[in-house]
Design an enzyme around this catalytic site. Structure first.
Site, mmCIF file in Angstrom:
data_model
loop_
_atom_site.group_PDB
_atom_site.id
_atom_site.type_symbol
_atom_site.label_atom_id
_atom_site.label_comp_id
_atom_site.label_asym_id
_atom_site.label_seq_id
_atom_site.Cartn_x
_atom_site.Cartn_y
_atom_site.Cartn_z
ATOM 1 N N PHE A 110 -16.900 21.667 -36.113
ATOM 2 C CA PHE A 110 -16.211 22.485 -36.201
ATOM 3 C C PHE A 110 -14.541 21.971 -36.347
ATOM 4 C CE2 PHE A 110 -16.118 22.004 -31.497
ATOM 5 C CZ PHE A 110 -14.863 22.460 -31.033
ATOM 6 N N LYS A 111 -14.562 20.818 -35.422
ATOM 7 C CA LYS A 111 -13.065 19.984 -35.398
ATOM 8 C C LYS A 111 -12.554 19.935 -36.726
ATOM 9 C CE LYS A 111 -14.163 19.667 -31.026
ATOM 10 N NZ LYS A 111 -14.456 18.317 -30.122
#
Length: 495
Positions: A110-111
């Site tokens: 998700f980063k």
């Protein structure tokens, strides 16, 4: 839009200054002085794609960026960089739950959603406020931030990036992703200890006046790619706005209908982004904070006392193996009506005594929005198996924590509100633990053999970015202690 420090409300800086600087000189975090209301815009946002929504939402916070600059940043970050055109698609699992898949970017976590954008925001900001200085990015990572930041900043002009990760606190795939990183401006170093040691070391380096002066004399300045940097956090708000719009556009909910959001949480940045979306007018009822056995946040939400004086557990969800959740400071600042003196007292108490207790008013405000729960490794594996068996859906160890805690919440409250669950990583980043949950006898000592078997059993393809790691050789093998981190940084900079 101006930004102030959580430790000194008199500080006032532009978005470009906040992003370039990363952290306030008083060790506080930058927060917006006001939170824009987009409730009247939601119908229009539902008609846009992800990139269009990102431009609109970010435009409210980055008011010193021109429309052309913002478009260039957003399009540069997302066009052709994700294996899904939507960037953050939803998958329905069960009657009331939707997994928000945030791992379709180049490092499968998700980063990526924030860290593909941050280099554009940072370099654009630097041109406005730091007069051509070279930006030195320091990162402490519990696993995913490191690789996503390295990939985002590799060979970006006028920047260098150094990532510190806990030597025994990341998965084999995460470690290989970082140590094989390409790029002429990148460096990676393992640190003896856990993520909190790395994070505290980076914060200490950031706020060292003598070191800042030395860098300035050499035409450099520090900034951060961790979520202490507002430029890392603000892109995450977008995907919660977008998820709500997708549910409306797909007919899953009616416009104005409230949803709940569940987030597997370590450093509190991802769930804080959902809080900001809620404060902007997105109809979110409850925010459910899911932790692993490092359940300091669960205890805080339930009792109002934050206490890091406890055993630290190394788990199969390593990105959540954190006892000091930095972004909680931002939330507390808002909940105590921007009282920097009270906030500073709590943070000083955390540093000196390892704990603090908020007052009853703040506790009530916290509990009116947040619900906290946790599960251990055994329950995480059981959840992975149950979700796969019931829905033929393969989730990673962090997403499974969120699914498990969501189940606890429904059982406890009877609340069947439609719910978005943040799915934060590809299951193949943690293939050993995921396969062990589904078919323990199939796990192999070789992580790539294990990933192949997981793919065969599940029918899910291994992401290309992870599959190609097998052919790469590690470039970085350095290690240090927290006390020697500064020497490592100076050495990387040739100083």
């Amino acid at each position: 839009m101006q930004y102030q420090s959580t430790r000194d409300s008199s500080v006032s800086v532009s978005a470009a200054q906040a992003i370039s600087q990363g952290i306030s000189k008083d060790k506080g975090l930058f927060v917006p002085k006001s939170i824009p209301d987009i409730s009247a815009e939601l119908d229009a946002l539902c008609k846009l794609d992800y990139i269009g929504r990102a431009k609109k939402v970010l435009g409210h916070f980055l008011t010193d960026f021109t429309e052309e600059e913002l478009s260039a940043c957003v399009e540069g970050a997302y066009l052709g960089k994700f294996d899904e055109d939507e960037v953050a698609p939803l998958s329905k699992v069960g009657e009331d739950a939707y997994l928000l898949e945030l791992w379709h970017g180049p490092t499968c976590a998700f980063k990526d959603v924030a860290l593909q954008l941050l280099p554009y925001l940072l370099t654009t900001s630097a041109k406005k406020v730091v007069d051509g200085k070279k930006i030195v990015i320091l990162v402490a990572t519990s696993g995913d931030t490191g690789k996503a930041a390295l990939e985002g900043f590799k060979d970006v002009e006028n920047t260098s990036i150094l990532v510190f990760y806990p030597e025994d606190g990341v998965s084999p795939m995460q470690k290989l992703q970082m140590t094989t990183q390409e790029g002429g401006n990148v460096s990676v170093c393992a640190i003896e200890g856990n993520f909190d040691d790395a994070q505290n070391g980076v914060k200490s380096i950031f706020t060292d006046p003598a070191l800042a002066k030395k860098l300035s004399e050499n035409g450099m300045m520090f900034s951060s790619a961790n979520s202490i940097n507002w430029g890392r956090l603000v892109p995450q708000i977008v995907y919660y706005v977008s998820a709500y719009c997708d549910l409306v556009a797909d007919g899953e909910i009616k416009a104005g209908e409230k949803i709940n959001v569940v987030v597997p949480t370590g450093n509190f940045g991802n769930i804080l982004a959902a809080y900001y979306a809620r404060e902007m007018g997105v109809p979110i009822a409850r925010l459910i904070c899911a932790s692993n056995q490092n359940n300091v946040l669960t205890d805080f939400i339930r009792t109002g006392t934050y206490d890091r004086n406890r055993d630290f557990h190394t788990s199969i969800s390593p990105s959540m193996d954190i006892l000091i959740s930095s972004n909680l400071e931002r939330l507390l600042y808002h909940l105590c009506d921007n009282d920097d003196k009270v906030l500073s007292q709590w943070m000083t108490s955390l540093t000196e005594q390892g704990r603090y207790t908020v007052d009853e008013k703040v506790k009530e405000r916290l509990q009116s929005v947040f619900w906290g729960g946790y599960c251990d490794d055994a329950a995480t594996k059981e959840t992975i198996w149950e979700v796969f068996a019931k829905y033929s859906y393969l989730c990673d160890t962090h997403t499974a924590v969120a699914v498990n805690v969501y189940g606890q919440y429904v059982a406890k409250t009877g609340d069947h509100t439609k719910t978005v669950i943040a799915s934060t990583a590809s299951p193949f980043k943690f293939s050993g633990s995921v396969l062990d949950a589904i078919d323990p006898k199939a796990v192999d000592a070789d992580d790539f053999v294990t990933a192949g078997r997981l793919s065969e059993i599940s029918g899910c393809p291994i992401p290309r970015a992870l599959r190609e790691l097998k052919e790469k050789q590690p470039r970085f093998a350095g290690r240090c202690t927290r006390d020697t981190m500064e020497q490592v940084v100076l050495g990387m900079l040739g100083m």
